[in-house]
Design a protein around this motif. Sequence first.
Motif, PDB file in Angstrom:
ATOM      1  N   ALA A  78       0.827  -1.205   0.000  1.00 41.98           N
ATOM      2  CA  ALA A  78       0.000   0.000   0.000  1.00 41.98           C
ATOM      3  C   ALA A  78       0.863   1.258   0.000  1.00 41.98           C
ATOM      4  CB  ALA A  78      -0.926  -0.005   1.208  1.00 41.98           C
ATOM      5  N   ALA A  79       1.935   1.246   0.800  1.00 37.28           N
ATOM      6  CA  ALA A  79       2.835   2.397   0.863  1.00 37.28           C
ATOM      7  C   ALA A  79       3.472   2.674  -0.495  1.00 37.28           C
ATOM      8  CB  ALA A  79       3.918   2.167   1.908  1.00 37.28           C
ATOM      9  N   LEU A  80       3.911   1.625  -1.173  1.00 42.65           N
ATOM     10  CA  LEU A  80       4.525   1.791  -2.489  1.00 42.65           C
ATOM     11  C   LEU A  80       3.502   2.273  -3.516  1.00 42.65           C
ATOM     12  CD1 LEU A  80       6.828  -1.370  -2.624  1.00 42.65           C
ATOM     13  CD2 LEU A  80       7.510   1.020  -2.243  1.00 42.65           C
ATOM     14  N   ALA A  81       2.261   1.801  -3.403  1.00 39.63           N
ATOM     15  CA  ALA A  81       1.211   2.237  -4.330  1.00 39.63           C
ATOM     16  C   ALA A  81       0.886   3.716  -4.127  1.00 39.63           C
ATOM     17  CB  ALA A  81      -0.046   1.390  -4.146  1.00 39.63           C
ATOM     18  N   ILE A  82       0.847   4.168  -2.887  1.00 43.97           N
ATOM     19  CA  ILE A  82       0.602   5.586  -2.607  1.00 43.97           C
ATOM     20  C   ILE A  82       1.702   6.439  -3.231  1.00 43.97           C
ATOM     21  CG2 ILE A  82       0.519   7.309  -0.760  1.00 43.97           C
ATOM     22  CD1 ILE A  82      -0.869   5.147   0.964  1.00 43.97           C
ATOM     23  N   ASP A  83       2.944   5.982  -3.102  1.00 42.88           N
ATOM     24  CA  ASP A  83       4.057   6.713  -3.721  1.00 42.88           C
ATOM     25  C   ASP A  83       3.970   6.687  -5.238  1.00 42.88           C
ATOM     26  OD1 ASP A  83       5.166   7.551  -1.368  1.00 42.88           O
ATOM     27  OD2 ASP A  83       6.837   6.125  -1.373  1.00 42.88           O
ATOM     28  N   ARG A  84       3.458   5.583  -5.814  1.00 42.79           N
ATOM     29  CA  ARG A  84       3.282   5.532  -7.265  1.00 42.79           C
ATOM     30  C   ARG A  84       2.264   6.562  -7.724  1.00 42.79           C
ATOM     31  NH1 ARG A  84       1.906  -0.317  -9.273  1.00 42.79           N
ATOM     32  NH2 ARG A  84       1.708   0.835 -11.236  1.00 42.79           N
ATOM     33  N   TYR A  85       1.181   6.715  -6.982  1.00 38.45           N
ATOM     34  CA  TYR A  85       0.210   7.753  -7.312  1.00 38.45           C
ATOM     35  C   TYR A  85       0.890   9.131  -7.284  1.00 38.45           C
ATOM     36  CZ  TYR A  85      -4.113   5.006  -7.256  1.00 38.45           C
ATOM     37  OH  TYR A  85      -5.126   4.140  -7.563  1.00 38.45           O
ATOM     38  N   LEU A 168      -7.345   8.360  -5.368  1.00 33.73           N
ATOM     39  CA  LEU A 168      -6.283   9.060  -4.650  1.00 33.73           C
ATOM     40  C   LEU A 168      -5.521  10.024  -5.558  1.00 33.73           C
ATOM     41  CD1 LEU A 168      -4.595   9.531  -2.123  1.00 33.73           C
ATOM     42  CD2 LEU A 168      -3.238   7.518  -2.723  1.00 33.73           C
ATOM     43  N   GLY A 169      -5.241   9.616  -6.802  1.00 36.23           N
ATOM     44  CA  GLY A 169      -4.468  10.453  -7.715  1.00 36.23           C
ATOM     45  C   GLY A 169      -5.068  11.828  -7.948  1.00 36.23           C
ATOM     46  N   PRO A 170      -6.337  11.914  -8.368  1.00 33.70           N
ATOM     47  CA  PRO A 170      -6.949  13.226  -8.582  1.00 33.70           C
ATOM     48  C   PRO A 170      -6.979  14.087  -7.322  1.00 33.70           C
ATOM     49  CG  PRO A 170      -8.235  11.528  -9.666  1.00 33.70           C
ATOM     50  CD  PRO A 170      -7.206  10.816  -8.844  1.00 33.70           C
ATOM     51  N   GLN A 171      -7.191  13.463  -6.163  1.00 33.87           N
ATOM     52  CA  GLN A 171      -7.217  14.250  -4.933  1.00 33.87           C
ATOM     53  C   GLN A 171      -5.824  14.761  -4.565  1.00 33.87           C
ATOM     54  OE1 GLN A 171      -9.935  15.214  -4.729  1.00 33.87           O
ATOM     55  NE2 GLN A 171     -11.325  14.133  -3.377  1.00 33.87           N
ATOM     56  N   MET A 172      -4.791  13.990  -4.885  1.00 38.28           N
ATOM     57  CA  MET A 172      -3.426  14.469  -4.694  1.00 38.28           C
ATOM     58  C   MET A 172      -3.163  15.698  -5.559  1.00 38.28           C
ATOM     59  SD  MET A 172      -0.806  11.271  -4.447  1.00 38.28           S
ATOM     60  CE  MET A 172      -0.576  10.336  -2.938  1.00 38.28           C
ATOM     61  N   ALA A 173      -3.640  15.665  -6.802  1.00 36.31           N
ATOM     62  CA  ALA A 173      -3.457  16.799  -7.700  1.00 36.31           C
ATOM     63  C   ALA A 173      -4.147  18.040  -7.139  1.00 36.31           C
ATOM     64  CB  ALA A 173      -3.989  16.465  -9.095  1.00 36.31           C
ATOM     65  N   ASN A 174      -5.341  17.865  -6.596  1.00 35.85           N
ATOM     66  CA  ASN A 174      -6.058  18.985  -5.991  1.00 35.85           C
ATOM     67  C   ASN A 174      -5.310  19.551  -4.791  1.00 35.85           C
ATOM     68  OD1 ASN A 174      -8.961  19.681  -7.009  1.00 35.85           O
ATOM     69  ND2 ASN A 174      -8.823  17.470  -7.238  1.00 35.85           N
ATOM     70  N   GLU A 175      -4.796  18.676  -3.935  1.00 34.08           N
ATOM     71  CA  GLU A 175      -4.096  19.146  -2.741  1.00 34.08           C
ATOM     72  C   GLU A 175      -2.748  19.776  -3.093  1.00 34.08           C
ATOM     73  OE1 GLU A 175      -5.934  19.674  -0.460  1.00 34.08           O
ATOM     74  OE2 GLU A 175      -6.201  18.026   0.951  1.00 34.08           O
TER      75      GLU A 175
END
Length: 219
Positions: A78-85, A168-175
């Motif tokens: 999960a940690a690696l996937a979050i970093d991939r996003y 998660l990806g789109p919300q990261m872009a927003n933040e």
Amino acid sequence: MRRASAAVLALAISNALVTCEPTQSTDYPPNDTGAPAEVGKRPLELSPTEFAADLVTPGGIRVKTNGQYKTEAARKAAALAIDRYWNEVRICTAGVERPGDTDVRDLTEEFPAHLAVEIANNWKVVEGPATHRTMQAFPSIARPGSWSTARRQEDALYIVVVPELSGLGPQMANELNLWLMTNANVPPTADLVGACASVACVRFNYNNAPSQAWNECKE
């Protein structure tokens, strides 16, 4: 006949899926609300007393898992996937911002250390009204009766997302956009949200079945 039609319409609305939704912090329950950041910290960052992370990704993103990744292997995946996003959002950002804008570039590299991601524990597997695809989702705050896979806080770098990380990806872009607009000496002119909001979902080495959405994510 009218009553029957109304009932069908109400059911369709209640089953609606909202992939990502923004919300003000005041919409969160009291135990999820971020207080002002500690003195000396960057604006928008939740302090350790406000956000009890139990996992930090290799890229520095703080995560509160609520105990939903049961093994060390699942936590690592999960940690690696979050970093991939985040890497997908970072690459997109580099492609749309002005070349040579070192201010934005430096703030972008700093961003992960200030982001807080919570894995929602009030989700369930629901079926979309149009696609009939099953996926993990939690009750929407912005649209009562609907369901969401990811939610962000508009006055803090805080994202809530389902365990499979869908949205998660789109919300990261927003933040990231919020972070840059708040801290950059010259606000970015590029449409970061519009350009980088289509980050595809990432499948990682943790089986989220029976969610069909997870099966459709890229390797």
